[in-house]
Enzyme design. Structure first.
Site, short mmCIF file in Angstrom:
data_model
loop_
_atom_site.label_atom_id
_atom_site.label_comp_id
_atom_site.label_asym_id
_atom_site.label_seq_id
_atom_site.Cartn_x
_atom_site.Cartn_y
_atom_site.Cartn_z
N HIS A 199 -10.34 3.14 -1.58
CA HIS A 199 -10.43 2.64 -0.44
C HIS A 199 -11.30 1.50 -0.07
O HIS A 199 -12.43 1.42 0.45
CB HIS A 199 -11.24 3.83 0.51
CG HIS A 199 -10.60 4.24 1.73
ND1 HIS A 199 -11.04 4.57 2.92
CD2 HIS A 199 -9.09 4.46 1.96
CE1 HIS A 199 -10.15 4.82 3.95
NE2 HIS A 199 -9.08 4.91 3.53
N HIS B 35 0.87 -1.19 0.05
CA HIS B 35 -0.08 0.00 0.03
C HIS B 35 0.76 1.39 -0.04
O HIS B 35 0.53 2.31 -0.66
CB HIS B 35 -0.92 -0.17 1.22
CG HIS B 35 -2.10 0.91 1.05
ND1 HIS B 35 -3.23 0.75 0.28
CD2 HIS B 35 -2.45 2.18 1.77
CE1 HIS B 35 -4.07 1.58 0.41
NE2 HIS B 35 -3.47 2.49 1.37
#
Length: 740
Positions: free
Chosen positions: A99, A53
């Protein structure tokens, strides 16, 4: 003894680093870098910064393929967001970000904080947020879980954006089985800035002060970056990895930051996104070639007795990190106080390139700063052509059997991917700030630039079904389709941001999908002159061993040189002549019709010739700028049949009559690329045909509210537009109601 007090030997012996997402090899690399075993806090810091990430460790080699420079590009990838020049000393700042994992476990908070985070990326650059977009993927609306996710995600996006008073001006929603466990929630923010106000996330100037501003730090979202870098499993622990947002604080934070950027005391600013204080501080220092020392006793905390590990890895929302000229801390803190935002000096920039953290008078972390940001491991993953792709390429072109075209048209209008998304976007405030000219439901959203004869057009797009069937071709189509949306609105495409959503990159077939789709996107960016200026990568979007379709979302921004160029996507006046631009072939792989009839996708994706695409887009844009186009709409999911229907689903009570001179199923439902429906006034037809010589006149707009398709001078489809519109509008609300 809590886990966080564990001795480094115990962490190594019990291999606790593996629970944090570090591999054996990565742990050994850290030991080599530090020349000792890392303590618990340092292990946590490395695991967050080296997570997929934060570090893009498997995607970095692929991202290098993107073209990132162009005449309009002021700032490409590498900062909070990209920046593109729009003339008159003004620029637009934009970025798209996913998200997904948080939205899968806590859809309301996950979607809300997705909006909050992307807005911070934009105003951390010094820009005023002026518009929001989104791109959403869900499973089929036949399951209770999907209905719950859709409802809560829409509510979360609306709650945050509406409270901020930043208009949500458009987006897209698609539904497919592969997203059942793994919804995709991608949010995009667009900001406006004057060139001289552009800020960078740098911690330069030894001795300068590090200031923390915003909400206090709590235990929410700890290790969110690591959680988003692995395959998801339902658990309470994962729910605690989702941070909770407060848009009221963010609204004040925006105002405060936009005031602070006018002060020459400000050196650099970055938002605390994934990995919180750790990533913002280490990235800012690494970018400036400096180090940072921070004292965690000075960090505003929400909970007592938080330890260093928790403070460093919390992903509490609405927080910014600033570097301010030494001696001028108080004037910056006072500006935040004026907006009722807490701010505190928590550290300083040091010459030594170290990331040094103190807590209760002890050094709790001391690592080389570049080891976190620049020197994360990079993996060149094995890639293998997917077996299914080779099989699909062998299949003959199959024309689905349609017996009743009018009936199939009605069924297609009910398909959630095609049906009206009004139920979703009616929850969004699309007119906040008063500059929205075209809101959700148009090919592209359009936002006026205050006080100027220009506006920007924005779109998000991606047909993941094509990318699944043929990643390279599908990647080209995603970019071309986004550009088509902008051109249809009368805007010249400038640049794009991407949200690259894929399955597990350690699976060679998934990595091949990434590799090929990124090559396709890059080729289209070069052909259409739309460089990639920002973006994000989201991997491990899979569950129960099954990956989502590769879904690289394209967020694109274009410019109307004059407000007069803004072009509607629906028919305008009875008597206007309807033209079809582009060639229609028997192309049904990945199409809505194939899905409707077979319930699956197979075969070859539609073909695309990027040179033809670029030529048609340029010709169409010129014709729009000359004022000879009444309306323009691209032909996408569902083919010509759906594009025609959408062109009359406005409040004008118009209809049309169109003559088809080829196989009706191919003409109506093929999804061949590079095609547009254009209307032109009768008196402008000659001019139009001179400009675009391959346009085919297929019919005219009527005033009788009828959808009429003729073949051999006989009506083969005749339907009331009002009735078709009702079907199209009612589908999603009806499917959602079956939940109640």
């Amino acid at each position: 003894m809590t886990a966080h007090n564990m001795k480094p030997e115990q962490i190594e012996n019990e291999q606790l680093y593996k629970n944090m997402g570090l591999s054996e090899k990565e742990y050994q690399m850290i030991k080599n870098i530090l020349k000792r075993r890392p303590n618990y806090t340092e292990t946590g810091i490395f695991s967050a910064m080296w997570s997929e990430h934060c570090s893009y460790k498997t995607s970095k080699p692929l991202l290098k393929k993107f073209p990132t420079k162009g005449t309009h590009v002021i700032q490409g990838p590498g900062e909070g967001a990209g920046v593109v020049d729009i003339g008159d000393n003004q620029a637009v700042v934009f970025k798209l970000e996913s998200h997904n994992s948080p939205s899968a476990v806590e859809p309301f908070e996950g979607a809300a904080t997705g909006v909050g985070g992307i807005v911070r990326d934009v105003f951390s650059m010094g820009a005023k947020p002026i518009a929001l977009m989104n791109s959403l993927r869900f499973g089929n609306l036949t399951t209770e879980r999907t209905r719950h996710l859709v409802t809560e995600v829409a509510r979360g996006i609306a709650h945050y954006g509406n409270t901020l008073e930043v208009p949500t001006v458009g987006g897209e929603v698609q539904f497919d089985d592969c997203y059942e466990e793994n919804p995709l929630v991608n949010a995009m923010c667009i900001g406006l800035i004057n060139h001289q106000d552009i800020q960078k996330g740098v911690a330069s100037g030894v001795g300068n002060t590090v200031i923390y501003a915003g909400r206090d730090t709590g235990r929410d979202g700890i290790h969110g970056a690591t959680f988003s870098s692995g395959e998801r499993e339902e658990s309470e622990e994962n729910k605690s990895a989702v941070a909770l947002g407060d848009p009221h604080i963010e609204k004040r934070l925006i105002d405060a930051c936009l005031e602070v950027i006018q002060s020459d005391a400000l050196v650099g600013m970055q938002d605390m996104g994934a990995a919180g204080l750790t990533s913002s501080a280490s990235e800012m220092a690494s970018a400036a070639g400096t180090g940072i020392e921070m004292d965690l006793d000075l960090v505003p905390l929400r909970k007592k007795n938080m330890d260093a590990y928790e403070i460093m890895l919390s992903e509490s929302q609405e927080r910014m990190l600033l570097v301010v000229a030494k001696g001028r801390e108080q004037e910056v803190i006072d500006l935040f106080t004026k907006h009722d935002i807490e701010a505190a000096a928590i550290g300083e920039v040091i010459e030594e390139k170290r990331f040094r953290i103190k807590h209760h008078d002890q050094v709790v972390a001391d690592v080389p700063v570049d080891a976190l940001a620049e020197e994360a491991p990079v993996y060149h993953m094995p890639s293998k052509v997917a077996d299914y792709y080779s099989q699909f390429q062998e299949l003959e072109t199959d024309i689905p059997l349609v017996e009743n075209h009018a009936e199939v048209l009605k069924q297609m209008l009910k398909q959630p991917t095609i049906a009206s998304k009004e139920w979703v976007y009616n929850q969004f405030d699309s007119t906040a700030q008063g500059n929205t000219i075209k809101s959700p439901g148009s090919d592209a959203a359009v936002v006026r630039i205050d006080g100027a004869d220009k506006s920007i057009a924005i779109t998000t797009d991606c047909n993941s079904r094509y990318i699944y069937l043929d990643p390279e071709t599908g990647g080209k189509i995603a970019v071309a389709e986004a550009a088509r949306n902008l051109v249809c609105s009368g805007a010249k495409p400038l640049a794009l941001t991407d949200g690259l959503n894929y399955g597990n990159p350690t699976n060679p077939e998934v990595f091949w999908q990434m590799e090929k789709s990124i090559e396709g996107i890059s080729d289209a960016c070069l052909a259409l002159d739309t460089p990639v200026i920002s973006g994000n990568v989201s991997m491990y979007n899979q569950s129960k061993g099954k990956a989502i379709f590769p879904t690289p979302i394209i967020g694109m921004v274009g410019l109307h040189a004059s407000l007069e160029h803004i072009t509607p996507s629906s028919f305008q006046e009875a008597g206007d002549v309807i033209y079809l631009i582009g060639e229609t072939r028997a192309e049904f792989g990945g199409s809505e019709l194939q899905n409707l009839i077979d319930g699956s996708y197979k075969g070859k994706a539609p073909t695309i010739d990027l040179q033809t695409e670029a030529k048609i887009q340029n010709q169409l844009l010129r014709a729009i700028q000359e004022g000879i186009i009444q309306s323009a709409h691209d032909i996408a999911e569902g083919g010509l049949a759906i594009a025609l229907a959408e062109s009359v689903f406005n409040k004008k009570e118009l209809g049309f009559e169109v003559e088809i001179g080829m196989d009706l199923t191919i003409a109506m439902f093929s999804e061949s690329q590079s095609r547009f429906i254009i209307t032109v006034k009768q008196e402008d037809t000659q001019k139009f045909e001179e400009r675009i010589n391959h346009a085919q006149r297929i019919g005219y707009v009527t005033k009788d509210n009828q959808y009429v398709i003729k073949a051999n001078n006989a009506n083969v489809i005749q339907e009331e537009v009002k009735e078709l519109s009702k079907i199209w509008k009612a589908s999603i609300p009806n499917l959602l109601k079956s939940n109640e």
